[in-house]
Scaffold this motif. Structure first.
Motif, PDB file in Angstrom:
ATOM      1  N   SER A 340       0.828  -1.203   0.000  1.00 47.19           N
ATOM      2  CA  SER A 340       0.000   0.000   0.000  1.00 47.19           C
ATOM      3  C   SER A 340       0.866   1.259   0.000  1.00 47.19           C
ATOM      4  O   SER A 340       0.621   2.204  -0.763  1.00 47.19           O
ATOM      5  N   HIS A 341       1.876   1.272   0.833  1.00 46.17           N
ATOM      6  CA  HIS A 341       2.785   2.426   0.898  1.00 46.17           C
ATOM      7  C   HIS A 341       3.522   2.607  -0.430  1.00 46.17           C
ATOM      8  O   HIS A 341       3.722   3.743  -0.890  1.00 46.17           O
ATOM      9  N   PHE A 342       3.917   1.517  -1.043  1.00 44.11           N
ATOM     10  CA  PHE A 342       4.643   1.585  -2.309  1.00 44.11           C
ATOM     11  C   PHE A 342       3.771   2.201  -3.397  1.00 44.11           C
ATOM     12  O   PHE A 342       4.213   3.073  -4.165  1.00 44.11           O
ATOM     13  N   ALA A 343       2.508   1.739  -3.508  1.00 40.46           N
ATOM     14  CA  ALA A 343       1.604   2.254  -4.533  1.00 40.46           C
ATOM     15  C   ALA A 343       1.319   3.733  -4.332  1.00 40.46           C
ATOM     16  O   ALA A 343       1.322   4.520  -5.289  1.00 40.46           O
ATOM     17  N   GLU A 344       1.106   4.127  -3.093  1.00 39.94           N
ATOM     18  CA  GLU A 344       0.818   5.533  -2.805  1.00 39.94           C
ATOM     19  C   GLU A 344       2.035   6.414  -3.072  1.00 39.94           C
ATOM     20  O   GLU A 344       1.929   7.488  -3.684  1.00 39.94           O
ATOM     21  N   VAL A 374      -3.701   4.143  -6.778  1.00 43.32           N
ATOM     22  CA  VAL A 374      -2.682   5.202  -6.653  1.00 43.32           C
ATOM     23  C   VAL A 374      -2.699   5.862  -5.285  1.00 43.32           C
ATOM     24  O   VAL A 374      -1.717   6.502  -4.885  1.00 43.32           O
ATOM     25  N   SER A 375      -3.798   5.717  -4.555  1.00 41.36           N
ATOM     26  CA  SER A 375      -3.868   6.296  -3.208  1.00 41.36           C
ATOM     27  C   SER A 375      -3.400   5.315  -2.137  1.00 41.36           C
ATOM     28  O   SER A 375      -3.368   5.660  -0.948  1.00 41.36           O
ATOM     29  N   GLY A 376      -3.065   4.090  -2.544  1.00 41.11           N
ATOM     30  CA  GLY A 376      -2.651   3.063  -1.588  1.00 41.11           C
ATOM     31  C   GLY A 376      -3.798   2.227  -1.053  1.00 41.11           C
ATOM     32  O   GLY A 376      -3.577   1.343  -0.212  1.00 41.11           O
ATOM     33  N   ALA A 377      -5.006   2.488  -1.522  1.00 44.27           N
ATOM     34  CA  ALA A 377      -6.164   1.720  -1.050  1.00 44.27           C
ATOM     35  C   ALA A 377      -6.148   0.311  -1.640  1.00 44.27           C
ATOM     36  O   ALA A 377      -5.815   0.120  -2.811  1.00 44.27           O
ATOM     37  N   GLN A 378      -6.532  -0.664  -0.813  1.00 45.44           N
ATOM     38  CA  GLN A 378      -6.620  -2.049  -1.273  1.00 45.44           C
ATOM     39  C   GLN A 378      -7.963  -2.227  -1.966  1.00 45.44           C
ATOM     40  O   GLN A 378      -9.008  -2.263  -1.338  1.00 45.44           O
ATOM     41  N   VAL A 379      -7.944  -2.341  -3.306  1.00 44.46           N
ATOM     42  CA  VAL A 379      -9.186  -2.290  -4.073  1.00 44.46           C
ATOM     43  C   VAL A 379      -9.617  -3.643  -4.622  1.00 44.46           C
ATOM     44  O   VAL A 379     -10.784  -3.834  -4.970  1.00 44.46           O
ATOM     45  N   ILE A 380      -8.698  -4.583  -4.752  1.00 45.78           N
ATOM     46  CA  ILE A 380      -9.037  -5.927  -5.227  1.00 45.78           C
ATOM     47  C   ILE A 380      -8.317  -6.949  -4.361  1.00 45.78           C
ATOM     48  O   ILE A 380      -7.101  -6.838  -4.146  1.00 45.78           O
TER      49      ILE A 380
END
Length: 567
Positions: A340-344, A374-380
């Motif tokens: 999550s931190h990496f994506a954000e 892109v916000s670090g949210a776990q979406v899938i």
């Protein structure tokens, strides 16, 4: 007898190089007319159907066995390991089931013959006899329905999905491939079986009416007069397409024309007629893939390799299936937090994969795919639902779902929103039921981490192609020891790369909204309708066999009957 063995040899070779790991598409398609011709020759010779059935099953299953002999073996395993016996058993069961269509076709013809020869002795209770007599006129369609219906049953119930499905041969003909957008795998195999039966019938029948070359010559004046003015009349055309082969060729040409328009016009951004492509440029994204050998227990090096792709402007990064192995939910939560931190931090879409074991005994595990926006949210969050038998022993199956989410800011046109779905390996490419659901959910982009082994990659990638046509989405695939790439909703491979165990790539690819396809809404019912019709026909056959065949001396009638060879 020589002809029989020649045809059986052809069946063996064409099955071995059919929809297998190393297909020769034309040979695979020739399997259908060769098979039908084998049974047609037996009909003309009044041969015992059950013997021909057993021989056809034997040679077909041996051919399919050769086609997939190494399907369950790892990279370095011997092709003739114990696992290949499972492939042989699977091939035998498939051949036994689908070739019952030939028995049904022969039974319909036999009943029609007995009914015609002994019309005066017809049983009043057999109200369905006229139905079977009518079906004899369209028996090639009943035969094709048997193939389509039985295959629908096989890949719905089998843990191997569409392994060995003949429809995969069509991925090499883009125009005909578009049929899958309407009727899916079922429509394609129906077309193949119908064509095979029609060709075989015409080969053992009189190809032209006796008067087709009717001419009269006038020698008195030295001029020749030909009465061929009716060769191209509507009546002659109508009679032609009323034959099985004529109807098949007309349908095939129609499918090719519609499919061609679908690819050349709609597939070019809706540009008709001859417009500049610069006026219809698609959205794009920069797709990166990190490939590992699946043995890592520390995800840090994988994140480091992902960072290199991010530094080179990657907007979507996927890891291949089971990139890292971890133990316990605590380690799983930590991995997800770091992802999550990496994506954000890098403002990108990140899809991570891992195999998480319940405890240190490593007896049971879950095969997971998790996507962060892109916000670090776990979406899938996706758990593999159809683990491969033997290869993934101990992997706990998840629910058969297609998780989706609307996302933006990962393409060159950051404001565009796309419905993004996710699935793992064979769940996406070998189980057409998943493409039905994805299409109904309106998935625009499907993310597919995968891990293939041995030679099976040559089968899995074509499976991914036909499912994209069924659902209409664009597929982003990241696979180890196989083919990674991008496939659009028309089944066109926009990018492909054979990859090994430890590498990565970065590529700019076009991204579009979902291509409309009828298959997810009603086309998927075609296979089930074929199965229902086929089973109903078998019910009528069995009832007629019991009530009329024995009572009316069926064996004696058939043994004395000389089959005709007229169209």
């Amino acid at each position: 007898m020589i002809v029989d063995w020649f045809l059986l040899g052809g069946i063996l070779v064409s099955a071995a190089f059919g929809a297998g790991i190393q297909p020769v598409p034309m040979l695979g398609i020739l399997y259908f007319p060769l098979l039908s011709l084998y049974f047609e020759v037996g009909r003309l010779a009044n041969a015992k159907t059950w013997k021909r059935f057993l021989l056809a099953v034997l040679f077909s299953s041996l051919g399919m066995f050769v086609a997939f002999i190494g399907a369950l073996n790892d990279d370095d395993a011997n092709a003739f390991s114990a696992d290949c016996l499972v492939v042989l058993g699977y091939a035998f069961v498939v051949a036994c089931l689908v070739l019952t269509a030939a028995i049904a076709q022969k039974a319909i013809r036999d009943i029609a013959i007995i009914t015609t020869v002994t019309a005066g002795a017809a049983s009043k209770s057999s109200w369905f006899l006229p139905i079977l007599v009518f079906l004899e006129r369209v028996d090639s369609l009943v035969y094709a329905a048997g193939w389509a219906g039985v295959w629908r049953l096989i890949y719905t119930a089998s843990p191997f999905g569409s392994l060995g499905h003949p429809a995969l041969l069509v991925v090499y003909w883009s125009d005909i491939l578009q049929l899958a957008s309407i009727f899916g795998h079922d429509g394609v195999v129906f077309l193949f079986a119908w064509g095979g039966a029609a060709i075989a019938h015409i080969l053992v029948s009189s190809p032209f009416p006796a008067n087709v070359n009717n001419t009269s010559e006038s020698t008195g004046s030295g001029n020749e007069s030909h009465n061929n003015n009716d060769l191209l009349t509507w009546g002659r055309f109508r009679k032609t397409i009323q034959t099985s082969l004529g109807a098949f060729l007309f349908t095939l040409i129609l499918i090719g024309i519609i499919g061609g328009f679908r690819v050349s016009s709609w597939g070019a951004g809706g540009t008709f007629f001859q417009q500049s492509i610069s006026q219809h440029l698609p959205d794009k994204t920069i797709f990166g893939c990190v490939i590992t050998d699946g043995s890592a227990t520390d995800p840090a090096p994988i994140f480091a390799r992902s960072q290199v792709l991010a530094n080179n402007n990657a907007r979507v990064i996927l890891w291949n299936e089971e990139s890292v192995q971890i133990i316990g939910t605590t380690a799983e939560a930590l991995l997800q937090t770091n992802a999550s931190h990496f994506a954000e931090k890098n403002n990108l879409l990140l899809g991570i994969t891992y195999e998480v074991f319940d405890d240190a005994s490593m007896a049971a595990s879950r095969n997971m795919f998790v996507v962060f926006d892109v916000s670090g949210a776990q979406v899938i969050t996706y758990q593999k639902s159809d683990p491969v038998p033997l290869v993934e022993a101990g992997v706990v199956a998840g629910p058969r779902i297609v998780p989706t989410v609307n996302l933006s800011n990962f393409t060159t046109r950051g404001s565009s929103t796309y419905n993004v779905g996710g699935g793992i390996c064979f769940d996406v490419s070998s189980f057409p039921m998943r493409s039905e659901l994805a299409g109904r959910l309106g998935v625009d982009i499907m993310l597919q981490p995968a891990w293939t082994w041995g030679a099976i990659a040559n089968f899995d990638f074509p499976g991914a192609i036909i499912t994209t046509v069924e659902a209409g989405y664009t597929l982003l695939r990241c696979s180890s020891r196989g083919f990674s790439g991008v496939i659009d909703g028309y089944g066109r491979v926009l990018y492909s790369l054979p990859v090994g165990k430890d590498e990565e790539f970065l590529v700019t690819v076009p991204i579009t909204k979902r291509v409309f396809a009828l298959y997810p809404y009603f086309g998927f019912l075609f296979g089930w309708m074929c199965l229902a019709i086929y089973l109903s026909v078998w019910g009528l056959i069995l009832a007629t066999w019991r009530k009329d065949f024995l009572a009316r001396g069926g064996k004696k009638v058939l043994s004395a009957y000389t089959p005709t060879v007229s169209v």
